[in-house]
Design an enzyme around this catalytic site. Structure first.
Site, PDB file in Angstrom:
ATOM      1  N   ASN A   1     -13.068  -3.353   1.980  1.00 29.24           N
ATOM      2  CA  ASN A   1     -14.117  -2.332   2.008  1.00 29.24           C
ATOM      3  C   ASN A   1     -14.950  -2.343   0.723  1.00 29.24           C
ATOM      4  O   ASN A   1     -14.404  -2.477  -0.370  1.00 29.24           O
ATOM      5  CB  ASN A   1     -13.479  -0.940   2.166  1.00 29.24           C
ATOM      6  CG  ASN A   1     -12.658  -0.831   3.442  1.00 29.24           C
ATOM      7  OD1 ASN A   1     -13.018  -1.405   4.464  1.00 29.24           O
ATOM      8  ND2 ASN A   1     -11.559  -0.093   3.380  1.00 29.24           N
TER       9      ASN A   1
ATOM     10  N   HIS B   1      -7.071  -5.830   2.016  1.00 29.57           N
ATOM     11  CA  HIS B   1      -5.922  -5.316   2.755  1.00 29.57           C
ATOM     12  C   HIS B   1      -5.377  -6.415   3.653  1.00 29.57           C
ATOM     13  O   HIS B   1      -6.149  -7.101   4.340  1.00 29.57           O
ATOM     14  CB  HIS B   1      -6.339  -4.176   3.687  1.00 29.57           C
ATOM     15  CG  HIS B   1      -6.827  -2.941   3.005  1.00 29.57           C
ATOM     16  ND1 HIS B   1      -6.037  -1.829   2.847  1.00 29.57           N
ATOM     17  CD2 HIS B   1      -8.033  -2.623   2.467  1.00 29.57           C
ATOM     18  CE1 HIS B   1      -6.747  -0.874   2.242  1.00 29.57           C
ATOM     19  NE2 HIS B   1      -7.959  -1.336   2.000  1.00 29.57           N
TER      20      HIS B   1
ATOM     21  N   HIS C   1     -10.221  -5.130  -3.607  1.00 28.85           N
ATOM     22  CA  HIS C   1      -8.915  -5.425  -3.010  1.00 28.85           C
ATOM     23  C   HIS C   1      -9.092  -5.854  -1.573  1.00 28.85           C
ATOM     24  O   HIS C   1     -10.050  -5.488  -0.914  1.00 28.85           O
ATOM     25  CB  HIS C   1      -7.967  -4.223  -3.091  1.00 28.85           C
ATOM     26  CG  HIS C   1      -8.545  -2.953  -2.551  1.00 28.85           C
ATOM     27  ND1 HIS C   1      -9.424  -2.179  -3.281  1.00 28.85           N
ATOM     28  CD2 HIS C   1      -8.403  -2.338  -1.363  1.00 28.85           C
ATOM     29  CE1 HIS C   1      -9.777  -1.128  -2.555  1.00 28.85           C
ATOM     30  NE2 HIS C   1      -9.189  -1.209  -1.379  1.00 28.85           N
TER      31      HIS C   1
ATOM     32  N   GLN D   1     -14.357   2.528   1.172  1.00 27.56           N
ATOM     33  CA  GLN D   1     -13.677   2.184  -0.089  1.00 27.56           C
ATOM     34  C   GLN D   1     -13.345   3.462  -0.855  1.00 27.56           C
ATOM     35  O   GLN D   1     -14.203   4.333  -1.029  1.00 27.56           O
ATOM     36  CB  GLN D   1     -14.568   1.271  -0.948  1.00 27.56           C
ATOM     37  CG  GLN D   1     -13.832   0.725  -2.176  1.00 27.56           C
ATOM     38  CD  GLN D   1     -14.661  -0.278  -2.984  1.00 27.56           C
ATOM     39  OE1 GLN D   1     -15.872  -0.431  -2.773  1.00 27.56           O
ATOM     40  NE2 GLN D   1     -14.011  -0.951  -3.915  1.00 27.56           N
TER      41      GLN D   1
ATOM     42  N   ASP E   1       0.850  -1.181   0.000  1.00 27.03           N
ATOM     43  CA  ASP E   1       0.000   0.000   0.000  1.00 27.03           C
ATOM     44  C   ASP E   1       0.894   1.242   0.000  1.00 27.03           C
ATOM     45  O   ASP E   1       1.877   1.316   0.741  1.00 27.03           O
ATOM     46  CB  ASP E   1      -0.910  -0.018   1.236  1.00 27.03           C
ATOM     47  CG  ASP E   1      -2.064   0.965   1.112  1.00 27.03           C
ATOM     48  OD1 ASP E   1      -3.219   0.503   1.053  1.00 27.03           O
ATOM     49  OD2 ASP E   1      -1.815   2.187   1.077  1.00 27.03           O
TER      50      ASP E   1
END
Ligand code: 5GP
Ligand code: ZN
Length: 140
Positions: free
Chosen positions: A88, A103, A101, A95, A32
């Site tokens: 999310n 995390h 995606h 989001q 990230d």
């Protein structure tokens, strides 16, 4: 399938640089860019799908398997004390990039963002909980 306005599709094409820690035919896993902790990574399906509603069951199952594998890897390599899986869906849920995606957020005792997911509980009466429960019950 790609969405030309999607940041993660652009990462997939290499048009936006990223730090990749894993890649296979279905996924790319990157660090990230604004990490919540050391090693915070994102599992990205190569195929563009916006969220949990759009992703296929098959691809989601593969993402879950990959999350398991990478969690063990992170524990070993980073010596993290815990790990959050976070996913999310929708702006109201936090989001910000509308390409599915997951995390992977390694957690460390004493880390800066230790209250990352702290929420206070909302009050519901027993009747309200019963109503919510019966509304949500679904056959296996
Ligand atoms: P969301 O809030 O949608 O669940 O998470 C999106 C995540 O993508 C955020 O944690 C954000 O830091 C990360 N992100 C956004 N743009 C980029 C980018 O261009 N590169 C990388 N590596 N991460 C990004
Ligand atoms: Zn995309």
């Amino acid at each position: 399938m790609r969405d030309e306005n999607c940041i993660f599709c652009k990462i997939m094409e290499g048009a936006i640089p990223s730090r990749t820690i894993y890649e296979d035919e279905d996924f790319k896993v990157i660090l990230d860019a604004s990490p919540a902790s050391r090693g915070h990574a994102l599992i990205l399906p190569k195929e563009h799908c916006a969220n949990i509603y759009e992703i296929s069951e098959e691809l989601l199952a593969k993402a879950a398997k990959l999350a398991k594998k990478l969690s063990a890897h992170m524990k070993e390599v980073l010596q993290c004390d815990g790990l959050n899986l976070l996913q999310n869906n929708g702006e109201v849920a936090g989001q910000t990039v509308f390409h599915f995606h997951m995390h992977l957020i390694p957690r460390y005792v004493g880390m800066k963002n230790n209250d990352l997911l702290n929420w206070t509980h909302e009050e519901f009466t027993a009747e309200e909980q019963d109503e919510i429960c019966s509304k949500l019950q679904i056959k296996a």
